[in-house]
Design a protein around this motif. Sequence first.
Motif, mmCIF file in Angstrom:
data_model
loop_
_atom_site.group_PDB
_atom_site.id
_atom_site.type_symbol
_atom_site.label_atom_id
_atom_site.label_comp_id
_atom_site.label_asym_id
_atom_site.label_seq_id
_atom_site.Cartn_x
_atom_site.Cartn_y
_atom_site.Cartn_z
ATOM 1 N N GLY A 1 1.087 -8.199 4.980
ATOM 2 C CA GLY A 1 0.763 -6.915 4.369
ATOM 3 C C GLY A 1 1.147 -6.836 2.910
ATOM 4 O O GLY A 1 1.064 -5.780 2.292
ATOM 5 N N LEU A 2 1.571 -7.965 2.319
ATOM 6 C CA LEU A 2 1.974 -7.939 0.908
ATOM 7 C C LEU A 2 0.969 -8.652 0.006
ATOM 8 O O LEU A 2 1.264 -8.947 -1.145
ATOM 9 C CB LEU A 2 3.372 -8.549 0.735
ATOM 10 C CG LEU A 2 4.531 -7.819 1.425
ATOM 11 C CD1 LEU A 2 5.856 -8.458 1.056
ATOM 12 C CD2 LEU A 2 4.564 -6.329 1.055
ATOM 13 N N GLY A 3 -0.211 -8.927 0.525
ATOM 14 C CA GLY A 3 -1.275 -9.460 -0.335
ATOM 15 C C GLY A 3 -1.049 -10.883 -0.794
ATOM 16 O O GLY A 3 -1.420 -11.249 -1.925
ATOM 17 N N GLN B 1 -14.368 -8.766 6.172
ATOM 18 C CA GLN B 1 -13.342 -7.749 6.453
ATOM 19 C C GLN B 1 -12.362 -7.635 5.288
ATOM 20 O O GLN B 1 -11.161 -7.839 5.475
ATOM 21 C CB GLN B 1 -12.542 -8.110 7.710
ATOM 22 C CG GLN B 1 -13.358 -8.443 8.910
ATOM 23 C CD GLN B 1 -13.560 -7.216 9.797
ATOM 24 O OE1 GLN B 1 -13.572 -6.089 9.326
ATOM 25 N NE2 GLN B 1 -13.726 -7.442 11.066
ATOM 26 N N ALA B 2 -12.845 -7.380 4.103
ATOM 27 C CA ALA B 2 -11.907 -7.272 2.982
ATOM 28 C C ALA B 2 -12.355 -6.160 2.056
ATOM 29 O O ALA B 2 -13.540 -6.022 1.765
ATOM 30 C CB ALA B 2 -11.850 -8.586 2.212
ATOM 31 N N VAL C 1 -9.486 2.725 3.687
ATOM 32 C CA VAL C 1 -10.228 2.203 2.530
ATOM 33 C C VAL C 1 -11.454 1.404 2.982
ATOM 34 O O VAL C 1 -12.458 1.331 2.266
ATOM 35 C CB VAL C 1 -9.282 1.351 1.623
ATOM 36 C CG1 VAL C 1 -8.920 0.019 2.277
ATOM 37 C CG2 VAL C 1 -9.886 1.124 0.247
ATOM 38 N N VAL C 2 -11.391 0.843 4.182
ATOM 39 C CA VAL C 2 -12.516 0.066 4.710
ATOM 40 C C VAL C 2 -13.746 0.968 4.916
ATOM 41 O O VAL C 2 -14.883 0.510 4.868
ATOM 42 C CB VAL C 2 -12.096 -0.622 6.040
ATOM 43 C CG1 VAL C 2 -13.266 -1.323 6.701
ATOM 44 C CG2 VAL C 2 -10.948 -1.602 5.813
ATOM 45 N N ASP D 1 -6.609 -5.464 -2.538
ATOM 46 C CA ASP D 1 -5.590 -6.494 -2.795
ATOM 47 C C ASP D 1 -5.881 -7.281 -4.068
ATOM 48 O O ASP D 1 -4.990 -7.518 -4.884
ATOM 49 C CB ASP D 1 -5.585 -7.525 -1.654
ATOM 50 C CG ASP D 1 -4.891 -6.998 -0.418
ATOM 51 O OD1 ASP D 1 -4.891 -5.773 -0.229
ATOM 52 O OD2 ASP D 1 -4.363 -7.820 0.345
ATOM 53 N N TYR E 1 0.862 -1.186 0.000
ATOM 54 C CA TYR E 1 0.000 0.000 0.000
ATOM 55 C C TYR E 1 0.894 1.230 0.000
ATOM 56 O O TYR E 1 1.637 1.467 0.944
ATOM 57 C CB TYR E 1 -0.847 0.059 1.271
ATOM 58 C CG TYR E 1 -2.162 -0.664 1.182
ATOM 59 C CD1 TYR E 1 -3.292 -0.034 0.675
ATOM 60 C CD2 TYR E 1 -2.273 -1.972 1.627
ATOM 61 C CE1 TYR E 1 -4.502 -0.701 0.608
ATOM 62 C CE2 TYR E 1 -3.489 -2.640 1.571
ATOM 63 C CZ TYR E 1 -4.596 -2.000 1.058
ATOM 64 O OH TYR E 1 -5.799 -2.659 1.001
ATOM 65 N N HIS F 1 -6.624 0.592 5.818
ATOM 66 C CA HIS F 1 -7.577 0.854 6.909
ATOM 67 C C HIS F 1 -8.632 1.903 6.523
ATOM 68 O O HIS F 1 -9.826 1.626 6.611
ATOM 69 C CB HIS F 1 -6.879 1.243 8.228
ATOM 70 C CG HIS F 1 -6.286 0.057 8.922
ATOM 71 N ND1 HIS F 1 -7.053 -0.864 9.578
ATOM 72 C CD2 HIS F 1 -4.996 -0.378 9.010
ATOM 73 C CE1 HIS F 1 -6.269 -1.823 10.064
ATOM 74 N NE2 HIS F 1 -5.019 -1.564 9.716
ATOM 75 N N GLY G 1 -0.259 -2.506 4.716
ATOM 76 C CA GLY G 1 -1.268 -3.520 5.039
ATOM 77 C C GLY G 1 -1.875 -3.286 6.413
ATOM 78 O O GLY G 1 -1.869 -2.172 6.930
ATOM 79 N N ALA G 2 -2.353 -4.359 7.004
ATOM 80 C CA ALA G 2 -3.107 -4.221 8.249
ATOM 81 C C ALA G 2 -2.253 -3.733 9.412
ATOM 82 O O ALA G 2 -2.753 -3.088 10.331
ATOM 83 C CB ALA G 2 -3.746 -5.565 8.597
ATOM 84 N N THR H 1 -5.343 -9.313 10.951
ATOM 85 C CA THR H 1 -6.066 -8.281 10.199
ATOM 86 C C THR H 1 -7.450 -8.007 10.788
ATOM 87 O O THR H 1 -7.826 -6.844 10.991
ATOM 88 C CB THR H 1 -6.199 -8.684 8.715
ATOM 89 O OG1 THR H 1 -4.892 -8.915 8.197
ATOM 90 C CG2 THR H 1 -6.885 -7.610 7.891
ATOM 91 N N VAL I 1 -8.518 -4.370 12.190
ATOM 92 C CA VAL I 1 -9.618 -3.626 11.557
ATOM 93 C C VAL I 1 -10.695 -3.325 12.604
ATOM 94 O O VAL I 1 -11.215 -2.202 12.676
ATOM 95 C CB VAL I 1 -10.200 -4.406 10.350
ATOM 96 C CG1 VAL I 1 -11.482 -3.761 9.835
ATOM 97 C CG2 VAL I 1 -9.182 -4.477 9.217
HETATM 98 O O1 PMV Z 1 -2.571 -6.805 5.436
HETATM 99 P P1 PMV Z 1 -3.338 -6.836 4.140
HETATM 100 O O2 PMV Z 1 -2.441 -6.828 2.938
HETATM 101 O O3 PMV Z 1 -4.346 -7.933 4.105
HETATM 102 O O4 PMV Z 1 -4.127 -5.463 4.044
HETATM 103 C C1 PMV Z 1 -5.203 -5.132 4.891
HETATM 104 C C2 PMV Z 1 -5.684 -3.782 4.501
HETATM 105 C C3 PMV Z 1 -6.887 -3.248 5.276
HETATM 106 O O5 PMV Z 1 -7.193 -1.987 4.724
HETATM 107 C C4 PMV Z 1 -6.551 -3.073 6.741
HETATM 108 C C5 PMV Z 1 -8.101 -4.170 5.156
HETATM 109 C C6 PMV Z 1 -8.636 -4.256 3.736
HETATM 110 O O6 PMV Z 1 -9.194 -5.308 3.399
HETATM 111 O O7 PMV Z 1 -8.530 -3.287 2.968
#
Ligand code: PMV
Length: 327
Positions: free
Chosen positions: A115-117, A158-159, A18-19, A163, A11, A16, A285-286, A202, A206
């Motif tokens: 955090g790298l999908g 929670q997605a 973005v949720v 990604d 990211y 976060h 990421g999270a 995650t 969240v």
């Molecule tokens: O850690 P990752 O790569 O799964 O990213 C999570 C990103 C969040 O914004 C926290 C949750 C989401 O699904 O967008």
Amino acid sequence: MTTSSAPGKVYLFGEHAVVYGEPAVPCAVGRRARVTAERRDDGRVRVEASDLSLDGFAITYGGDLDEADVNVPSGLVEAATGYVDGAVDQARDAAGEPDAGFTVTIESDIPLGAGLGSSAAVVVAGIDAATRELGVELPPEELADRAYQVEHEVQEGQASRADTFCSAMGGAVRVEGDDCRRIPDAPELPFVIGYDGGAGNTGELVANVRGLREQYTFAADTVEAIGDIVRTGEHALENDDVEEVGRLMNFNHGLLSALGVSSRSLDTMVWAARDAGAMGAKLTGAGGGGCIVALDTSEGARTALDYTPGCEEAFRAELDTDGVRAE
Ligand code: PMV
């Protein structure tokens, strides 16, 4: 037998937030998951993953884990098979072959849950490989959408689409709710990634941010301020102003920290990269553990991270303009 690969992502801005409907800018990086699908006649699914964990595992099942023959801890297996099951179901649905069985082999050089999908890359590549094995080619937009449905289900709602869309399309993308698009002509972004060897939870992270946002107006304002950073960052990208992108990444990290999703090891890696001259550095990421991403054209940040206690691995990664592809 067909093989597809799909990239992981960092990211640049906006996790976060973005949720809650703010925009985010994930960028695909040149670390990939490769998934091979081979049709089998007994309708069952066999999953082989050599490097998803240090031990690797192989498992054959007919949709019911209780009757599975497994050689590693059940938590890891359930997580991996949830994503693979979802990918297989999407492929069966897309090809109109509800009873198709597969042997699915996964290889990935994306750190897990960091955090790298990694899960999005496995699901996107898995759907592509399994549908092509059944003789159907899906456009990347449809792969992204089907992969999102899988993540949404496995992660219990929670997605975001970030990604899966990024992994399917490649390059730098912009995601705001259901509106997903590629950012054309993004400049070269000299990413350096630091990995602490851990992973955050995650769902929990969240949920914590959601709680803060409901409790404090200033936490809700912080989430909105992250959205402002993303909008400003998009202009910086359009103007090829990589230094400004770095400054905004620093700002974004500060706000994520305020929301409680950083950690000592992530902060230590962020400061090591900045002290070594990186244009910017933030968690990706999270949070809670996992990876940071820095921008640095020199070898300074990567070398500094190599010597930073708590950093298990540091590597350079270029923006990968290729999304999912047949191998
Ligand atoms: O850690 P990752 O790569 O799964 O990213 C999570 C990103 C969040 O914004 C926290 C949750 C989401 O699904 O967008």
